[in-house]
Scaffold this motif. Structure first.
Motif, mmCIF file in Angstrom:
data_model
loop_
_atom_site.group_PDB
_atom_site.id
_atom_site.type_symbol
_atom_site.label_atom_id
_atom_site.label_comp_id
_atom_site.label_asym_id
_atom_site.label_seq_id
_atom_site.Cartn_x
_atom_site.Cartn_y
_atom_site.Cartn_z
ATOM 1 N N ASP A 206 0.856 -1.195 0.000
ATOM 2 C CA ASP A 206 0.000 0.000 0.000
ATOM 3 C C ASP A 206 0.887 1.238 0.000
ATOM 4 O O ASP A 206 1.544 1.526 1.004
ATOM 5 C CB ASP A 206 -0.925 -0.013 1.217
ATOM 6 C CG ASP A 206 -1.849 -1.216 1.217
ATOM 7 O OD1 ASP A 206 -2.945 -1.106 0.655
ATOM 8 O OD2 ASP A 206 -1.447 -2.278 1.738
ATOM 9 N N ILE A 220 -2.010 6.198 -6.214
ATOM 10 C CA ILE A 220 -2.403 5.335 -5.107
ATOM 11 C C ILE A 220 -2.249 3.876 -5.510
ATOM 12 O O ILE A 220 -2.822 3.442 -6.510
ATOM 13 C CB ILE A 220 -3.883 5.586 -4.734
ATOM 14 C CG1 ILE A 220 -4.109 7.059 -4.375
ATOM 15 C CG2 ILE A 220 -4.329 4.650 -3.617
ATOM 16 C CD1 ILE A 220 -5.578 7.474 -4.449
ATOM 17 N N ALA A 222 -3.078 0.268 -3.791
ATOM 18 C CA ALA A 222 -3.733 -0.374 -2.640
ATOM 19 C C ALA A 222 -3.669 -1.884 -2.828
ATOM 20 O O ALA A 222 -4.092 -2.387 -3.868
ATOM 21 C CB ALA A 222 -5.193 0.084 -2.528
ATOM 22 N N ASP A 223 -3.104 -2.566 -1.842
ATOM 23 C CA ASP A 223 -2.943 -4.020 -1.909
ATOM 24 C C ASP A 223 -2.313 -4.453 -3.243
ATOM 25 O O ASP A 223 -2.753 -5.425 -3.864
ATOM 26 C CB ASP A 223 -4.291 -4.715 -1.696
ATOM 27 C CG ASP A 223 -4.111 -6.196 -1.354
ATOM 28 O OD1 ASP A 223 -2.994 -6.586 -0.944
ATOM 29 O OD2 ASP A 223 -5.065 -6.969 -1.520
ATOM 30 N N ARG A 225 -2.316 -3.004 -6.149
ATOM 31 C CA ARG A 225 -2.961 -2.610 -7.404
ATOM 32 C C ARG A 225 -3.116 -1.102 -7.499
ATOM 33 O O ARG A 225 -3.485 -0.450 -6.521
ATOM 34 C CB ARG A 225 -4.352 -3.270 -7.504
ATOM 35 C CG ARG A 225 -4.266 -4.773 -7.758
ATOM 36 C CD ARG A 225 -5.534 -5.479 -7.349
ATOM 37 N NE ARG A 225 -6.712 -4.929 -7.968
ATOM 38 C CZ ARG A 225 -7.508 -5.614 -8.798
ATOM 39 N NH1 ARG A 225 -7.249 -6.864 -9.092
ATOM 40 N NH2 ARG A 225 -8.583 -5.055 -9.296
ATOM 41 N N VAL A 227 -4.898 2.164 -7.978
ATOM 42 C CA VAL A 227 -6.285 2.624 -7.861
ATOM 43 C C VAL A 227 -6.474 3.766 -8.861
ATOM 44 O O VAL A 227 -5.897 4.839 -8.696
ATOM 45 C CB VAL A 227 -6.605 3.098 -6.428
ATOM 46 C CG1 VAL A 227 -7.983 3.745 -6.365
ATOM 47 C CG2 VAL A 227 -6.515 1.937 -5.452
ATOM 48 N N GLY A 229 -9.617 4.835 -10.011
ATOM 49 C CA GLY A 229 -10.925 5.476 -9.946
ATOM 50 C C GLY A 229 -11.739 5.050 -11.146
ATOM 51 O O GLY A 229 -11.220 4.443 -12.073
ATOM 52 N N SER A 234 -8.672 9.292 -9.969
ATOM 53 C CA SER A 234 -8.245 9.245 -8.571
ATOM 54 C C SER A 234 -7.006 10.122 -8.408
ATOM 55 O O SER A 234 -6.339 10.447 -9.389
ATOM 56 C CB SER A 234 -7.910 7.806 -8.185
ATOM 57 O OG SER A 234 -6.742 7.407 -8.856
ATOM 58 N N VAL A 323 -7.741 8.613 4.820
ATOM 59 C CA VAL A 323 -8.587 8.002 3.793
ATOM 60 C C VAL A 323 -8.018 6.663 3.335
ATOM 61 O O VAL A 323 -8.753 5.689 3.175
ATOM 62 C CB VAL A 323 -8.759 8.944 2.578
ATOM 63 C CG1 VAL A 323 -9.579 8.280 1.482
ATOM 64 C CG2 VAL A 323 -9.414 10.256 3.011
ATOM 65 N N LEU A 324 -6.685 6.589 3.149
ATOM 66 C CA LEU A 324 -6.109 5.450 2.429
ATOM 67 C C LEU A 324 -5.272 4.502 3.285
ATOM 68 O O LEU A 324 -5.030 3.371 2.866
ATOM 69 C CB LEU A 324 -5.245 5.966 1.280
ATOM 70 C CG LEU A 324 -6.027 6.712 0.199
ATOM 71 C CD1 LEU A 324 -5.092 7.505 -0.691
ATOM 72 C CD2 LEU A 324 -6.856 5.727 -0.617
ATOM 73 N N ASN A 325 -4.787 4.950 4.427
ATOM 74 C CA ASN A 325 -3.973 4.089 5.297
ATOM 75 C C ASN A 325 -2.826 3.408 4.548
ATOM 76 O O ASN A 325 -2.701 2.181 4.534
ATOM 77 C CB ASN A 325 -4.896 3.037 5.950
ATOM 78 C CG ASN A 325 -4.209 2.122 6.950
ATOM 79 O OD1 ASN A 325 -4.499 0.932 7.006
ATOM 80 N ND2 ASN A 325 -3.288 2.632 7.730
ATOM 81 N N LYS A 327 1.039 2.179 3.724
ATOM 82 C CA LYS A 327 2.206 1.772 4.518
ATOM 83 C C LYS A 327 3.380 2.694 4.222
ATOM 84 O O LYS A 327 4.207 2.962 5.078
ATOM 85 C CB LYS A 327 2.587 0.327 4.182
ATOM 86 C CG LYS A 327 3.850 -0.187 4.867
ATOM 87 C CD LYS A 327 3.685 -0.201 6.369
ATOM 88 C CE LYS A 327 5.004 -0.405 7.102
ATOM 89 N NZ LYS A 327 4.870 -0.165 8.544
ATOM 90 N N ILE A 361 4.259 4.755 9.516
ATOM 91 C CA ILE A 361 4.311 4.909 8.069
ATOM 92 C C ILE A 361 5.759 5.103 7.630
ATOM 93 O O ILE A 361 6.527 5.787 8.302
ATOM 94 C CB ILE A 361 3.460 6.128 7.663
ATOM 95 C CG1 ILE A 361 1.990 5.800 7.866
ATOM 96 C CG2 ILE A 361 3.748 6.553 6.231
ATOM 97 C CD1 ILE A 361 1.084 6.995 7.706
#
Lengths: 396, 396
Positions: A206, A220, A222-223, A225, A227, A229, A234, A323-325, A327, A361
Motif C-alpha cells: 500500500d 495510489i 492499494a494491496d 494494485r 487505484v 478510480g 483518482s 482516507v487510504l492508510n 504503509k 508509516i
C-alpha cells in the motif's frame, strides 16, 4: 483462452520466480500437456527461457527451470512535463535499457513544435531499440494535465492553458503506422507504479506517491494494485480545499492545496521576483540545488519557506493517510531535493494524528527523481504482455 | 492446491453463472478430469449442484449445468452500534436467511452485559440456522470503534470511552468451542461491501460508502475490491480537519469532520437540549422520522440544520471524490432519512468542483439502512468459502 493461460503462467513466474514445468502445472492447475505447450509458445516469443536442470521432487525425471525472460521485449514511457521531457525503456526482464531527460520548454513552444520534438524523441528510441533486436510493445505518454482516456486527448492542462489537445492522434500520425500503440496516463499514477515496483520486494503493498511540481497529484497503490478510480481521476489532490487564505488557482477555484505546497508557491516563498531562482531558462534542478544549499547553510528565508510548505504538506498528507492508510508515502518532484528538511516534521505530524497505533508509516523522498513517471509508463506498457503474451510475435 | 482450484471454480461460477463441466474446464484451464473431480467434491459439500442437461457445443454428449448452490452455507454479520445491535445471516446462494435489529443501549450498559447480550443474540441465530441444517462458516462482528485486527480487540471506541476490549475472546468464550470463527471488521467497510454487492450487477466497480452515525467513517471499494489500507485503517474520514470552528472531538482533537456532520452535531443543530429528540430512550429511528416530518412540513430550524450539515458534508465528499474518483456514493446512517434534502445540494456541489467532465457521480442514500453493516459482515464471512471451499465439510 490460450492467451489468458499464457498470461497466467507469465504472471506466476513473475510473482514466484523460476520453476519447473511440472511445478508450474501443479501450482496453476493447468494440465501438464497444456503447460508444456504454452511454455514452448512463450519461449518462441522470447518471454521465458528454460535453463539448468532441477529436480522437482524426490522421484522422477529432473526438469528444466523455466524463468521469465523478455530481455528483448520492452515498454516505453514518456513524460511531457512543463519544462522537460523524460523517456525510459524497460525490458520485461526488469532492466532499464534506455533512460534520458531533456529540457523541453513545453510552456512556451507552439503545440506543433512540442508534438514534433516529442515524436522525434520517441522515434529515435523505438528505432534504436528495434535495431538492437527488441520488440517494443507499447508507449505510455504522461501529459502535464487532465486526460480524456476515451479519446487519447489532453483535456486541460491548467499550468499550460492547453485545452482539448489530441495527443495520441498527433503523436501516432508522426510516428507512423509501424509504431507501437500509444496510450496516455497520469504522471502521478505512473510515478506510483514505478516507486511501487521498486519497494514491492520489501513487502510493501500500500503506497501513496505525491508529485511535487507546479501541480500536485497523488498516485495510489492499494494491496498491490493501482487505484485509478472509475474514470481514471483518482489522486486529483492538488485541488483539495486546504488553503485558508484562498489563493487563486490555475483551475479557476481558490484555496487549492497546490497553491500553497506546489513548486510555484515554494519558489515565491523562497525568493523575491528578481531572483534568478524564478528564471525559467535556468534548469529547474539547478535552481532547486541552489535552494537546498541555502537551506543547509541556514538561510532564514529558505528555511521559513520550507517550514511553511511542510506544515501544509503534512495537513494534506494527514487527510490522505486517514482516507487510504498507506504503509509508505513517497514524495517526488521538488520535495525530493529537500528530504532532510521536510521528512522529519511531516513524520512527526503524521504520528501525532494517527488513529492506528500500530507500526509507523514509511516516509521517503523519491529516489527515482524526475524519471519516475517515465519509468512507470514503461512498466505500464509492459503490463499488456502479462495480460496477453500474444502481443509479442513469435520467432519466424 | 486442490482447495485453491475448488475456490477458482466457485468464483468462476459466481462471476459467470451456471455452465457445463466441459465449459468450466475450458474456461479455467483446468483439465477435464480435474474439473470433474473438483465439481464432485464441491457438490458433496453442497456448494454447487448439477441441473438440467445443456449441449456444450454442436457435437458431443450434452452435459449438465453446474450452478452455485450453497443454500445451506451461511455467514453471519453482527453490528454492535452505540444504541442497537443488528444481525444478518446470508447464504452462499445470496439469500438473506435471517435479519433483525434490536435496541441495545451499549453506551450505558456494563461491558459484561453487552458481551452477554451479544453472545446470546449470536447463539440463538447459530442454533436456529444449524437446526435448519445450515453450515455457519463464520461470524463478522462490527464494533463501534477502532479495531486491533491482530488481537481481535476493540482498541478504542471514542463515542463510548472504551479502550482495549477483547471482543473476539469474550464472545468466543461465551459461544463455546463449537461456534464458528469470529472476526472483527469496521462498520463502514462492511456497509460498503453490502452496498457494493447490491449495485455490482449494474456494472458499478468503484463505490464510496459514508456512514452517518455519531462517528463518520467511509468504506471504499475500488475496481470491485474493498480497500482496507495496510493495517485496515482506510476510510477513517470522521477525523478529517474540516471544521474551521475547531469543535472539540471525542478523539481528543479539534475540528474533526464528524463534529459538524455526525449525528450528535445534527441533533444539536436541529433541537434544543430539552427536546425529546435528544432522549436516548426514544428509538433513534423514531426521532429521525420525526425530524424528517418536521423538515417536510417546512420547519425552519430543521431545514437550517440540514442545510448546515449538507454544506459541510459536500465539502468532505468533494475531497473524497478528488482522492478516489468513485462512480457511486452511498450515504448511510441518519443521512438515509433525509435524502430529498441532502442529495440535490450535494450533487450540485460535487458537479461544481469535478475535474472530470465525463459522466456524473451516482449519489444515493442507503436502501439497506441500519442493516447494511451486518449484511456486509455476513457477506465477508462467506468470502472465506470462495478462497477455500474446504472450510465447508462434505456430506458424511
Amino acid at each position: 483462452m490460450r492467451a489468458a493461460n499464457m498470461g497466467l503462467l507469465l504472471r506466476h513466474l513473475r510473482g514466484h520466480g523460476g520453476r519447473s514445468r511440472a511445478q508450474l502445472a501443479s501450482e496453476t492447475g493447468l494440465s501438464k500437456a497444456t503447460t508444456s505447450s504454452l511454455i514452448a509458445d512463450l519461449a518462441a516469443r522470447g518471454l521465458v527461457r528454460e535453463g539448468e536442470l532441477v529436480r522437482g521432487g524426490s522421484v522422477g525425471r529432473p526438469g528444466q527451470t523455466v524463468t521469465l525472460d523478455g530481455a528483448n521485449v520492452t515498454g516505453i514511457g514518456l513524460e511531457l512535463s512543463v519544462d522537460y521531457a523524460a523517456l525510459t525503456a524497460v525490458s520485461l526482464a526488469g532492466t532499464v535499457v534506455r533512460e534520458s531527460v531533456v529540457p523541453l520548454d513545453v510552456a512556451h513552444l507552439a503545440l506543433d513544435v512540442v508534438f514534433d520534438r516529442a515524436a522525434a524523441y520517441l522515434t529515435r528510441a523505438v528505432d534504436s531499440l528495434r535495431e538492437a533486436g527488441a520488440h517494443v510493445v507499447g508507449i505510455t505518454v504522461a501529459p502535464p494535465g487532465i486526460i480524456d482516456y476515451d479519446t487519447g486527448t489532453l483535456r486541460f492542462a491548467p499550468n499550460l492553458g492547453w485545452r482539448g489537445v489530441p495527443l495520441v492522434a498527433e503523436l501516432s500520425e508522426r510516428l507512423g503506422p509501424e509504431a507501437p500503440p500509444i496510450r496516455l496516463e497520469n504522471d502521478a499514477k505512473l510515478a506510483a507504479v514505478a516507486e511501487f515496483d521498486r519497494v514491492a520486494p520489501q513487502g510493501i503493498r500500500d503506497l501513496l506517491y505525491l508529485s511535487g511540481e507546479v501541480g500536485i497529484g497523488a498516485g495510489i497503490v492499494a494491496d498491490g494494485r493501482l487505484v485509478r478510480g472509475y474514470s481514471g481521476f483518482s489522486g486529483e489532490v492538488g485541488h483539495l480545499p486546504l488553503d485558508p487564505t484562498l489563493t487563486p488557482c490555475n483551475c479557476g477555484r481558490r484555496g487549492c492545496w497546490e497553491t500553497i505546497v506546489g513548486l510555484t508557491a515554494f519558489l515565491r516563498l523562497a525568493a523575491d521576483p528578481g531572483d534568478s531562482l524564478h528564471d525559467p531558462k535556468r534548469a529547474l534542478e539547478d535552481r532547486l540545488l541552489t535552494l537546498a544549499d541555502r537551506a543547509r547553510a541556514g538561510d532564514e528565508r529558505t528555511l521559513v519557506a520550507l517550514a511553511t510548505v511542510t506544515e501544509r504538506l503534512a495537513l494534506g498528507l494527514g487527510i490522505l493517510v486517514d482516507v487510504l492508510n498507506p504503509k509508505m508515502i513517497v514524495l517526488g518532484g521538488y520535495y525530493a531535493f529537500f528530504g532532510e528538511f521536510i521528512l522529519p516534521p511531516v513524520q512527526a505530524a503524521l504520528a501525532e494524528r494517527r488513529l492506528d497505533e500500530g507500526s509507523a508509516i514509511v516516509l521517503a523522498t523519491s529516489e527515482l527523481g524526475l524519471i519516475s513517471t517515465a519509468r512507470g509508463g514503461a512498466l505500464l506498457a509492459l503490463e499488456d504482455v502479462f495480460t496477453d503474451p500474444t502481443v509479442v510475435a513469435g520467432a519466424d
